[in-house]
Scaffold this motif. Structure first.
Motif, mmCIF file in Angstrom:
data_model
loop_
_atom_site.group_PDB
_atom_site.id
_atom_site.type_symbol
_atom_site.label_atom_id
_atom_site.label_comp_id
_atom_site.label_asym_id
_atom_site.label_seq_id
_atom_site.Cartn_x
_atom_site.Cartn_y
_atom_site.Cartn_z
ATOM 1 N N VAL A 16 41.003 45.699 45.408
ATOM 2 C CA VAL A 16 39.967 44.723 45.755
ATOM 3 C C VAL A 16 38.677 45.499 46.033
ATOM 4 O O VAL A 16 38.173 45.525 47.153
ATOM 5 N N ALA A 17 38.157 46.163 44.993
ATOM 6 C CA ALA A 17 36.941 46.983 45.116
ATOM 7 C C ALA A 17 37.057 47.970 46.270
ATOM 8 O O ALA A 17 36.076 48.285 46.943
ATOM 9 N N ARG A 142 41.368 39.057 46.874
ATOM 10 C CA ARG A 142 41.318 38.772 45.442
ATOM 11 C C ARG A 142 42.483 37.844 45.128
ATOM 12 O O ARG A 142 43.485 37.839 45.856
ATOM 13 N N HIS A 143 42.379 37.059 44.086
ATOM 14 C CA HIS A 143 43.495 36.187 43.732
ATOM 15 C C HIS A 143 44.772 37.032 43.667
ATOM 16 O O HIS A 143 44.812 38.060 42.982
ATOM 17 N N PRO A 144 45.821 36.646 44.414
ATOM 18 C CA PRO A 144 47.035 37.476 44.467
ATOM 19 C C PRO A 144 47.612 37.820 43.103
ATOM 20 O O PRO A 144 48.086 38.943 42.887
ATOM 21 N N PHE A 145 47.565 36.877 42.164
ATOM 22 C CA PHE A 145 48.140 37.141 40.845
ATOM 23 C C PHE A 145 47.269 38.109 40.038
ATOM 24 O O PHE A 145 47.780 38.920 39.269
ATOM 25 N N GLU A 146 45.958 38.019 40.204
ATOM 26 C CA GLU A 146 45.086 38.959 39.496
ATOM 27 C C GLU A 146 45.227 40.358 40.081
ATOM 28 O O GLU A 146 45.264 41.356 39.348
ATOM 29 N N PHE A 251 31.947 39.372 44.608
ATOM 30 C CA PHE A 251 31.813 40.633 45.335
ATOM 31 C C PHE A 251 30.364 40.984 45.661
ATOM 32 O O PHE A 251 30.048 41.337 46.797
ATOM 33 N N ASN A 252 29.477 40.935 44.695
ATOM 34 C CA ASN A 252 28.100 41.373 44.949
ATOM 35 C C ASN A 252 27.448 40.582 46.080
ATOM 36 O O ASN A 252 26.808 41.154 46.971
#
Length: 332
Positions: A16-17, A142-146, A251-252
């Protein structure tokens, strides 16, 4: 990770970045060290600081060079303070200055990162301080699946020869998945040669089956690799009650908000570490052929993450009867 000087706590979640956010936090930490070294020694743990006198700056410069940071001989730092300032530039811009371009820096691959605790600002005297109204408790999700598909792509489906740096722990996991699959097909032990799994990339389905082992208990979940362990477990979301929740999908915008809270205006927002380049559609394809029972088990595993951070299963799974099937399979 807690920075009392900024009244900021951040829980790092892999995929997650995290590299960007950890660089950001480490930048502020090193900046605080420099500021206190120069202006306020009372905030420095003097006992541990003695160890810093024995630091071999030359070896640290060499290590930076090995990790792709260009440092000309004429610009080698002569003191700890000069080295730390140079390191700040590497964290902030990915290079020591605008003249010398370098590749993105992952500070957690550098051994000297772990030397900095020997010279650290005094810690929190009372852990309860982080629950005060003035403290920001931040997490990016972040979306758990992604996130899971991204972890598979970069940690399991990328072979050793294609990595910038070795990751033997994930080579071992890939090998274990391969051997488990071969045993499940009843291949006898004499046929399992030592290098029979070398260079083999397990399918996403085999990977999912492997990580789900033991996740029917809370103990099994806490033992998961942190690249696919649920946020609710790795960051104890219910306990810490995060009051700043950033999303990878925005994110940005959310990172800019965190910069404002941390009062750090000079961070290079354009320098983001490690994006994979894959799209949402690319990640969705990983799930298209997964059987319902595995998807149901994943929904159960990440149930709290979906609920707490308001993500939807159907953003990745286009199966209208799936939840009904999950109930029938008794996996929810």
């Amino acid at each position: 990770m807690v920075l009392k000087s900024r009244s900021l706590m951040y829980c790092p979640v892999p995929k997650v970045a995290t590299k960007t956010l950890l660089n950001f936090m480490l930048y502020m930490h090193v900046n605080d060290i420099i500021d206190n070294l120069e202006h306020n020694w009372t905030n420095i743990d003097a006992g541990r600081a003695q160890v810093e006198k024995r630091i071999n700056i030359g070896s640290y410069v060499h290590e930076l060079r090995q990790h792709g940071i260009a440092i000309p001989k004429t610009e080698e730092p002569k003191s700890l303070a000069a080295f730390l300032r140079m390191y700040l530039n590497a964290l902030r811009f990915g290079s020591i200055n605008e003249t010398h371009s370098s590749r993105s820096l992952n500070p957690w691959r550098l051994s000297f990162t772990f030397a900095f605790p020997y010279l650290r600002l005094r810690g929190l005297h009372n852990l309860a301080d982080i629950f005060s109204p003035s403290f920001t408790r931040a997490i990016f999700v972040r979306h758990p699946f992604e996130r899971l598909a991204s972890a598979y792509k970069e940690r399991i489906a990328t072979l050793k020869k294609d990595r910038i740096q070795p990751e033997p722990e994930y080579d071992a996991i890939r090998d274990a998945i391969c051997r488990k699959r071969m045993w499940s097909r009843r291949i006898q032990k004499p046929l399992l040669k030592k290098d029979s799994c070398k260079g083999s990339v397990p399918s996403f389905e085999d990977f999912v089956r492997y990580i789900l082992i033991g996740t029917h208990t809370s103990t099994g979940i806490t033992r998961m690799d942190y690249h696919w362990q649920p946020y609710s477990s790795i960051c104890q979301a219910c306990k810490f009650k995060y009051n700043f929740i950033g999303k990878y999908e925005m994110f940005n915008d959310h990172f800019n908000s965190l910069r404002e809270i941390a009062n750090l205006s000079d961070w290079n927002i354009e320098k983001r570490n490690g994006p994979s380049g894959l799209t949402t559609y690319d990640y969705q394809k990983f799930y298209s052929e997964l059987p319902d029972d595995l998807i149901c088990q994943l929904i159960r595993l990440y149930d709290q993450d979906f609920r707490l951070f308001k993500y939807r299963v159907d953003d990745y799974i286009n199966r209208p009867t799936l939840l009904e099937n999950c109930n029938q399979l008794k996996t929810l």
